[in-house]
Design an enzyme around this catalytic site. Sequence first.
Site, mmCIF file in Angstrom:
data_model
loop_
_atom_site.group_PDB
_atom_site.id
_atom_site.type_symbol
_atom_site.label_atom_id
_atom_site.label_comp_id
_atom_site.label_asym_id
_atom_site.label_seq_id
_atom_site.Cartn_x
_atom_site.Cartn_y
_atom_site.Cartn_z
ATOM 1 N N GLY A 41 1.284 8.559 -4.254
ATOM 2 C CA GLY A 41 1.910 7.493 -5.049
ATOM 3 C C GLY A 41 1.508 7.412 -6.504
ATOM 4 C CD GLU A 96 -3.752 3.615 -4.335
ATOM 5 O OE1 GLU A 96 -2.773 4.256 -4.736
ATOM 6 O OE2 GLU A 96 -4.069 3.565 -3.149
ATOM 7 C CG ASP A 97 0.728 3.907 -5.295
ATOM 8 O OD1 ASP A 97 -0.322 3.447 -4.798
ATOM 9 O OD2 ASP A 97 1.612 4.444 -4.595
ATOM 10 C CG ASP A 100 -0.093 -4.145 1.006
ATOM 11 O OD1 ASP A 100 0.158 -5.314 0.701
ATOM 12 O OD2 ASP A 100 0.333 -3.613 2.054
ATOM 13 C CG PHE A 149 7.847 -1.819 0.875
ATOM 14 C CD1 PHE A 149 6.581 -1.839 1.447
ATOM 15 C CD2 PHE A 149 8.394 -0.599 0.493
ATOM 16 C CE1 PHE A 149 5.877 -0.653 1.643
ATOM 17 C CE2 PHE A 149 7.702 0.589 0.692
ATOM 18 C CZ PHE A 149 6.430 0.559 1.271
ATOM 19 N NE ARG A 162 6.081 10.119 -2.524
ATOM 20 C CZ ARG A 162 5.154 9.317 -2.014
ATOM 21 N NH1 ARG A 162 4.627 8.363 -2.755
ATOM 22 N NH2 ARG A 162 4.759 9.434 -0.759
#
Length: 174
Positions: A41, A96-97, A100, A149, A162
């Site tokens: 990601g 990190e993308d 969560d 999401f 992506r």
Amino acid sequence: MQEKEIVISRAEISGRIKELAKEISSDYRNCNLIVVGVLKGAFVFLADLLREIDIPLEVDFVRLASYGADTVSSGEVRLSNDIELEIVGKDVLIVEDIVDTGLSLVFLRKLFAGRNAKSIRICTLIDKKERRQVELEIDYTGFEIENGFLVGYGLDFAEQHRHLPDVYRLKNQT
Ligand code: IMP
Ligand code: MG
């Protein structure tokens, strides 16, 4: 076709990246910076972020697995590809993308701490803070997003989306 709405535009992302890179460049001056991207990601964010950072650095990648082709975490994290570079005595910045539950990064931070890195910090493009299940300090956050999401700009749903230049929220997903 799954319906989606735009939540962060490419212009907003690029503006915020310049600010983050400026902060990182100043915080890590005279350090031994090694940037570790979390695949897959983070690859788009990492590529854009690094090109705005104006101090020496090394780059490496890890691959973690926790999500299947679903939008709900299995809660289980494992390392599927490790970094190749040494991090002993180095200043590690994990990129990190999206964060969560926080489980992935708690796992990774612990792993790197055990290898005697000099410092470990975390930079994420997006923080979904409200969904956190474990305590996790994030040092550099691009955007806080409350729910949904998200896909695009490196983020996927079942490996799709992506390549999109902006970040979208999928409709009818939690
Ligand atoms: P955590 O361990 O629950 O914090 O999971 C973080 C990882 O789950 C991220 O690196 C993503 O790969 C994935 N993830 C979590 N939320 C989303 C989302 O909204 N869109 C795409 N991937 C997500
Ligand atoms: Mg990820």
